[in-house]
Design an enzyme around this catalytic site. Structure first.
Site, PDB file in Angstrom:
ATOM      1  CD  GLU A   1      -2.986  -0.831  -0.078  1.00 55.29           C
ATOM      2  OE1 GLU A   1      -2.968   0.256  -0.675  1.00 55.29           O
ATOM      3  OE2 GLU A   1      -3.719  -1.771  -0.414  1.00 55.29           O
TER       4      GLU A   1
ATOM      5  CE1 TYR B   1      -6.604   3.186  -0.614  1.00 56.40           C
ATOM      6  CE2 TYR B   1      -4.245   3.142  -0.145  1.00 56.40           C
ATOM      7  CZ  TYR B   1      -5.372   2.558  -0.704  1.00 56.40           C
ATOM      8  OH  TYR B   1      -5.271   1.349  -1.316  1.00 56.40           O
TER       9      TYR B   1
ATOM     10  CG  ASP C   1      -8.166   4.281  -4.621  1.00 57.36           C
ATOM     11  OD1 ASP C   1      -9.409   4.223  -4.659  1.00 57.36           O
ATOM     12  OD2 ASP C   1      -7.444   3.647  -5.401  1.00 57.36           O
TER      13      ASP C   1
ATOM     14  CB  CYS D   1     -20.334   2.131 -19.440  1.00 54.40           C
ATOM     15  SG  CYS D   1     -19.515   3.632 -18.848  1.00 54.40           S
TER      16      CYS D   1
END
Length: 362
Positions: A43, A126, A144, A203
């Site tokens: 991370e 975060y 994020d 999409c």
DNA sequence: CATTCGTGGGA
DNA sequence: TTCCCAAGAAT
């Protein structure tokens, strides 16, 4: 289907089928718990950095330092050299600080709650939520850049970032389930990285294509809106690449604060918008190379004039003692340099390989 | 809230 | 070439 629980259920179903295989990830359905050390390390490396750029560094770090205790015991210079090229070097400095706090003050175990994690160096809103959710399965909300984009589109929010952040965070929190919150967090980020992309979002194959308001209104590709950024000024400077027999280099360890803080580099002038006078770090027959090094940082463009010289070992050693951080290194691994310094190395190094082939050249 | 802080890849 | 941006944090 705007019920948050239903939305998360659909997302997790998609994640079960399409989760990306990542070196630090435990795949969905696998009963093993992730190693908090590896989650934390990944991370931090992933802060503002692409998965592709992180992979080799993650492997290098976990091979060399398999546990937080091993990292805590490492030499600072070795960790900074291993981080070289990845950027945002404050992350590496804070990585070491954090490893040492966890090792010395927390018995080598990471805190499992957001507040405890948030108190550690280099861990912000975060990263604390990501570690709590992914490593410890806490129902924390991870926000994020991916999540901001996904949620802005799902709810067709046109408020520009960063002003929209609280609103987007609230919507993201609403979606966070009590079951599998870690997988939900990773699914949100995978969705943003692979389907709900900044440009040309796919999409048509999105698991949320039906409930997505931006898709219905045709605004998905325009979101999230962002306040325009300022133009980058051009800064100029001089950099001095000095060599010492047999294989020595004149190097400096940069101050721990500021740009490239704590990193190895060649000495030089400050970088200013009005071109500075050439000012060698120590006396020598400095010769200017043709061309220049161009490099772009986050907030300015840099153009460096490169100077080279063969230095007398004893004189250089004595002179270098007068300046903090300046020293003669017996050898140099270019991989230990930040990228802008490696560019200077790439421009200067051929000078000497050329001379060795043709000793009469001067 | 605004600024500082890297780098490489893609459009 | 230029611009955007990528699992942000610290100040």
């Amino acid at each position: 289907m705007t019920d948050p629980a239903a939305l998360s259920r659909v997302l997790l179903g998609w994640y079960d089928r399409h989760a990306r295989a990542l070196p630090w990830r435990v795949p969905p359905g696998d009963d093993r718990r992730p190693d908090p050390y590896r989650i934390w390390l990944s991370e931090v490396m992933l802060q503002q950095t692409t998965v592709a750029a992180v992979k080799d560094y993650f492997h290098k770090f976990t091979t060399r330092w398999p546990t937080v205790g091993a990292l805590a015991a490492a030499d600072d210079a070795d960790v900074m050299a291993a981080w070289a090229g990845l950027g945002y070097y404050a992350r590496a400095r804070n990585l070491l600080k954090c490893a040492r706090v966890v090792t010395d003050d927390h018995d080598g175990r990471f805190p499992e709650d957001v507040a405890g994690l948030r108190a550690l160096p280099g861990i912000g809103p975060y990263t604390s939520a990501a570690i709590a959710a992914i490593a410890f399965d806490r129902a924390e909300t991870v926000v994020d850049g991916n999540v901001e984009r996904v949620v802005a589109r799902l709810h067709d929010i046109h408020t520009p970032l960063p002003a929209a952040k609280p609103e987007l965070t609230a919507h993201a929190a609403d979606l966070t389930p009590n079951e599998r919150p870690g997988d939900h967090a990773q699914a949100m980020m995978d969705l943003g990285a692979t389907i709900c992309t900044p440009r040309n979002p796919a999409c048509g194959i999105c698991p949320w294509r039906e409930p997505c308001m931006a898709r219905a209104r045709g605004t998905a590709a325009l979101l999230p809106r962002k306040t325009p950024k300022k133009p980058k000024p051009v800064r100029h400077g001089h950099l001095y690449v000095g060599r010492v027999p047999e294989d020595g280099w004149l190097l400096e360890t940069r101050p721990a604060q500021g740009l490239l803080g704590g990193m190895l580099g060649f000495p030089g002038t400050d970088w200013t918008e009005s071109p500075a006078q050439p000012t060698p770090p120590l006396p020598g027959a400095w010769q200017q190379l043709p061309g220049e090094v161009r490099h772009t940082f986050t907030h300015f463009h840099l153009r460096l004039t490169i100077w080279v010289a063969d230095l007398d070992a004893a004189a250089a050693d004595t002179a270098a003692e007068g300046t903090a951080g300046l020293h003669i290194a017996p050898k140099l691994s270019p991989a230990a340099l930040p990228t802008v310094m490696r560019k200077a190395y790439d421009l200067a190094a051929p000078v000497w390989s050329q001379r060795s082939r043709d000793p009469l050249a001067d």
